[in-house]
Design a protein around this motif. Structure first.
Motif, PDB file in Angstrom:
ATOM      1  N   SER A 137      62.692  -6.797 104.780  1.00 28.21           N
ATOM      2  CA  SER A 137      63.329  -6.130 103.640  1.00 28.21           C
ATOM      3  C   SER A 137      63.143  -4.619 103.712  1.00 28.21           C
ATOM      4  CB  SER A 137      62.767  -6.669 102.323  1.00 28.21           C
ATOM      5  OG  SER A 137      61.362  -6.522 102.281  1.00 28.21           O
ATOM      6  N   SER A 138      61.976  -4.167 104.200  1.00 30.17           N
ATOM      7  CA  SER A 138      61.735  -2.725 104.336  1.00 30.17           C
ATOM      8  C   SER A 138      62.681  -2.114 105.356  1.00 30.17           C
ATOM      9  CB  SER A 138      60.287  -2.463 104.755  1.00 30.17           C
ATOM     10  OG  SER A 138      59.385  -2.947 103.792  1.00 30.17           O
ATOM     11  N   MET A 139      62.866  -2.794 106.483  1.00 30.05           N
ATOM     12  CA  MET A 139      63.759  -2.286 107.521  1.00 30.05           C
ATOM     13  C   MET A 139      65.213  -2.275 107.043  1.00 30.05           C
ATOM     14  SD  MET A 139      61.921  -1.363 110.089  1.00 30.05           S
ATOM     15  CE  MET A 139      60.746  -0.831 108.832  1.00 30.05           C
ATOM     16  N   ILE A 140      65.595  -3.339 106.351  1.00 32.60           N
ATOM     17  CA  ILE A 140      66.964  -3.408 105.824  1.00 32.60           C
ATOM     18  C   ILE A 140      67.182  -2.290 104.806  1.00 32.60           C
ATOM     19  CG2 ILE A 140      68.561  -4.781 104.422  1.00 32.60           C
ATOM     20  CD1 ILE A 140      67.327  -7.279 105.746  1.00 32.60           C
ATOM     21  N   ALA A 141      66.175  -2.049 103.948  1.00 32.28           N
ATOM     22  CA  ALA A 141      66.267  -0.973 102.951  1.00 32.28           C
ATOM     23  C   ALA A 141      66.384   0.384 103.635  1.00 32.28           C
ATOM     24  CB  ALA A 141      65.052  -1.012 102.037  1.00 32.28           C
ATOM     25  N   LEU A 142      65.618   0.582 104.697  1.00 33.51           N
ATOM     26  CA  LEU A 142      65.666   1.853 105.432  1.00 33.51           C
ATOM     27  C   LEU A 142      67.040   2.077 106.046  1.00 33.51           C
ATOM     28  CD1 LEU A 142      64.321   4.364 106.643  1.00 33.51           C
ATOM     29  CD2 LEU A 142      63.542   2.926 108.541  1.00 33.51           C
ATOM     30  N   PHE A 143      67.542   1.074 106.787  1.00 32.59           N
ATOM     31  CA  PHE A 143      68.842   1.221 107.450  1.00 32.59           C
ATOM     32  C   PHE A 143      69.969   1.349 106.424  1.00 32.59           C
ATOM     33  CE2 PHE A 143      66.635  -1.109 111.033  1.00 32.59           C
ATOM     34  CZ  PHE A 143      66.530   0.025 111.837  1.00 32.59           C
ATOM     35  N   SER A 144      69.872   0.625 105.328  1.00 35.48           N
ATOM     36  CA  SER A 144      70.889   0.709 104.279  1.00 35.48           C
ATOM     37  C   SER A 144      70.906   2.107 103.660  1.00 35.48           C
ATOM     38  CB  SER A 144      70.642  -0.339 103.198  1.00 35.48           C
ATOM     39  OG  SER A 144      70.691  -1.642 103.734  1.00 35.48           O
ATOM     40  N   SER A 145      69.716   2.651 103.408  1.00 36.29           N
ATOM     41  CA  SER A 145      69.636   3.991 102.819  1.00 36.29           C
ATOM     42  C   SER A 145      70.169   5.051 103.775  1.00 36.29           C
ATOM     43  CB  SER A 145      68.193   4.306 102.423  1.00 36.29           C
ATOM     44  OG  SER A 145      67.348   4.360 103.557  1.00 36.29           O
ATOM     45  N   ILE A 146      69.981   4.852 105.080  1.00 34.49           N
ATOM     46  CA  ILE A 146      70.527   5.791 106.068  1.00 34.49           C
ATOM     47  C   ILE A 146      72.055   5.760 106.047  1.00 34.49           C
ATOM     48  CG2 ILE A 146      70.761   6.241 108.542  1.00 34.49           C
ATOM     49  CD1 ILE A 146      67.838   5.354 108.852  1.00 34.49           C
ATOM     50  N   VAL A 148      73.910   4.894 103.479  1.00 40.93           N
ATOM     51  CA  VAL A 148      74.307   5.541 102.220  1.00 40.93           C
ATOM     52  C   VAL A 148      74.215   7.059 102.360  1.00 40.93           C
ATOM     53  CG1 VAL A 148      73.676   5.882  99.803  1.00 40.93           C
ATOM     54  CG2 VAL A 148      73.673   3.579 100.785  1.00 40.93           C
ATOM     55  N   TYR A 149      73.176   7.541 103.042  1.00 41.67           N
ATOM     56  CA  TYR A 149      72.995   8.980 103.253  1.00 41.67           C
ATOM     57  C   TYR A 149      74.189   9.576 103.985  1.00 41.67           C
ATOM     58  CZ  TYR A 149      71.433  13.181 105.697  1.00 41.67           C
ATOM     59  OH  TYR A 149      71.361  14.444 106.223  1.00 41.67           O
ATOM     60  N   PHE A 150      74.596   8.932 105.082  1.00 41.38           N
ATOM     61  CA  PHE A 150      75.743   9.429 105.842  1.00 41.38           C
ATOM     62  C   PHE A 150      77.025   9.373 105.008  1.00 41.38           C
ATOM     63  CE2 PHE A 150      73.139   8.529 109.697  1.00 41.38           C
ATOM     64  CZ  PHE A 150      73.244   9.793 110.275  1.00 41.38           C
ATOM     65  N   PHE A 151      77.200   8.302 104.269  1.00 46.43           N
ATOM     66  CA  PHE A 151      78.392   8.134 103.435  1.00 46.43           C
ATOM     67  C   PHE A 151      78.468   9.227 102.365  1.00 46.43           C
ATOM     68  CE2 PHE A 151      80.500   6.176  99.721  1.00 46.43           C
ATOM     69  CZ  PHE A 151      81.758   5.957 100.286  1.00 46.43           C
ATOM     70  N   VAL A 152      77.339   9.467 101.684  1.00 44.04           N
ATOM     71  CA  VAL A 152      77.302  10.482 100.623  1.00 44.04           C
ATOM     72  C   VAL A 152      77.487  11.878 101.211  1.00 44.04           C
ATOM     73  CG1 VAL A 152      75.835  11.568  98.869  1.00 44.04           C
ATOM     74  CG2 VAL A 152      75.902   9.079  99.078  1.00 44.04           C
ATOM     75  N   THR A 153      76.877  12.132 102.373  1.00 44.62           N
ATOM     76  CA  THR A 153      77.021  13.433 103.027  1.00 44.62           C
ATOM     77  C   THR A 153      78.479  13.733 103.335  1.00 44.62           C
ATOM     78  OG1 THR A 153      74.818  13.257 104.034  1.00 44.62           O
ATOM     79  CG2 THR A 153      76.364  14.816 105.034  1.00 44.62           C
ATOM     80  N   ILE A 154      79.185  12.746 103.866  1.00 44.99           N
ATOM     81  CA  ILE A 154      80.604  12.925 104.176  1.00 44.99           C
ATOM     82  C   ILE A 154      81.407  13.176 102.904  1.00 44.99           C
ATOM     83  CG2 ILE A 154      82.665  11.750 105.063  1.00 44.99           C
ATOM     84  CD1 ILE A 154      80.790  10.297 107.044  1.00 44.99           C
ATOM     85  N   LEU A 155      81.116  12.421 101.846  1.00 50.41           N
ATOM     86  CA  LEU A 155      81.833  12.596 100.582  1.00 50.41           C
ATOM     87  C   LEU A 155      81.618  14.002 100.004  1.00 50.41           C
ATOM     88  CD1 LEU A 155      81.384   9.240  98.613  1.00 50.41           C
ATOM     89  CD2 LEU A 155      83.444  10.120  99.723  1.00 50.41           C
ATOM     90  N   ILE A 156      80.376  14.484 100.066  1.00 55.54           N
ATOM     91  CA  ILE A 156      80.062  15.813  99.527  1.00 55.54           C
ATOM     92  C   ILE A 156      80.812  16.896 100.294  1.00 55.54           C
ATOM     93  CG2 ILE A 156      78.222  17.531  99.283  1.00 55.54           C
ATOM     94  CD1 ILE A 156      76.330  15.221  98.613  1.00 55.54           C
ATOM     95  N   LYS A 169      78.385  19.048 112.650  1.00 55.34           N
ATOM     96  CA  LYS A 169      77.066  19.553 113.020  1.00 55.34           C
ATOM     97  C   LYS A 169      75.978  18.860 112.220  1.00 55.34           C
ATOM     98  CE  LYS A 169      74.345  23.820 113.209  1.00 55.34           C
ATOM     99  NZ  LYS A 169      74.344  25.277 112.930  1.00 55.34           N
ATOM    100  N   LYS A 170      76.210  18.715 110.912  1.00 55.41           N
ATOM    101  CA  LYS A 170      75.246  18.042 110.036  1.00 55.41           C
ATOM    102  C   LYS A 170      75.019  16.601 110.474  1.00 55.41           C
ATOM    103  CE  LYS A 170      72.958  17.427 106.058  1.00 55.41           C
ATOM    104  NZ  LYS A 170      71.729  18.144 105.686  1.00 55.41           N
ATOM    105  N   LEU A 171      76.095  15.886 110.777  1.00 53.08           N
ATOM    106  CA  LEU A 171      75.981  14.480 111.180  1.00 53.08           C
ATOM    107  C   LEU A 171      75.275  14.346 112.521  1.00 53.08           C
ATOM    108  CD1 LEU A 171      79.512  13.133 110.131  1.00 53.08           C
ATOM    109  CD2 LEU A 171      77.342  12.861 108.929  1.00 53.08           C
ATOM    110  N   LEU A 172      75.627  15.229 113.485  1.00 54.74           N
ATOM    111  CA  LEU A 172      75.016  15.166 114.813  1.00 54.74           C
ATOM    112  C   LEU A 172      73.524  15.468 114.747  1.00 54.74           C
ATOM    113  CD1 LEU A 172      77.747  16.820 117.075  1.00 54.74           C
ATOM    114  CD2 LEU A 172      77.119  14.407 116.955  1.00 54.74           C
ATOM    115  N   LEU A 173      73.146  16.465 113.932  1.00 55.64           N
ATOM    116  CA  LEU A 173      71.729  16.796 113.783  1.00 55.64           C
ATOM    117  C   LEU A 173      70.960  15.650 113.131  1.00 55.64           C
ATOM    118  CD1 LEU A 173      71.870  20.546 112.646  1.00 55.64           C
ATOM    119  CD2 LEU A 173      71.004  19.657 114.814  1.00 55.64           C
ATOM    120  N   SER A 174      71.587  15.010 112.145  1.00 55.41           N
ATOM    121  CA  SER A 174      70.948  13.880 111.474  1.00 55.41           C
ATOM    122  C   SER A 174      70.759  12.706 112.428  1.00 55.41           C
ATOM    123  CB  SER A 174      71.791  13.440 110.268  1.00 55.41           C
ATOM    124  OG  SER A 174      71.902  14.477 109.324  1.00 55.41           O
TER     125      SER A 174
END
Length: 214
Positions: A137-146, A148-156, A169-174
């Protein structure tokens, strides 16, 4: 308040419906009160200082827990434990706290080089603690949050109409940050890699078998 009332109705209905288990009533009521206590925050005025105190508390607790788990892991034999590491130091109870602390630290605005170095050091320690939970569950939560992070970053970036070059550049660095951290920590803690591979195999294998049967 309506949601709280709904939960009360559900609880007491279930309590009455399962009257044959009255000997568990005290435990059930105590658990329900503990669960409902989160709603007391609706009646507390939360200011910015309280919010920062909460964030610091989460990060400090997670750091302590990660370092303590790491020390136990080393004392028990480290990588030599193999699959037994999960039984020695693993837990699935506080993985969500690790994930919360990870993103609190990652989004902390570091204004100096020293603070930036400390921030990434703290992130590394938290990820080590997260890996040593050996929890699916911890690993799934981590990968899921990552994700979501990429999705929100693109939306912003799209909403603020920033250039695609900055977004790329932001996505590649991440991605480079995540891959680099995964490689380094994966080599330092091979048990976590083997456990993750086993977890993935456990999920994929039944799906593969069902597809093969069809």
């Amino acid at each position: 308040l309506f949601f709280m009332l709904t939960l009360f109705v559900i609880f007491f209905t279930a309590l009455y419906d399962h009257h044959e288990n009255l000997h568990f009533s005290f435990r059930r009521i105590a658990s329900f009160i503990a669960f409902m206590s989160i709603f007391t925050l609706m009646f507390v005025k939360i200011d910015n200082n309280m919010l920062w105190a909460f964030k610091y508390a989460i990060v400090i607790f997670t750091l302590y827990s990660s370092i303590d788990t790491l020390i136990q892991y080393i004392n028990f034999g480290g990588a030599e434990l193999g699959t037994y590491a999960k039984g020695k130091v693993g837990t699935n109870r506080i993985g969500f706290v690790y994930v919360l602390a990870l993103w609190i630290t990652y989004f902390f605005n570091s204004k100096t080089l020293l603070i930036s170095i400390l921030k990434h050091l703290v992130v590394s320690i938290i990820i080590i603690g997260l890996l040593l939970t050996f929890s699916r569950s911890s690993m799934i939560a981590l990968f899921s949050s990552i994700i979501v992070y990429f999705f929100v970053t693109i939306l912003i970036y799209l909403r603020e109409k920033k250039s695609y070059g900055k977004l790329l550049k932001k996505l590649l660095l991440s991605i480079a940050y995540i891959v680099g951290m995964s490689i380094v920590l994966g080599n330092l803690f091979p048990n976590t890699v083997s456990e993750s591979n086993r977890m993935i195999f456990d999920y994929i294998s039944p799906v593969h078998k069902s597809l093969s049967v069809k």
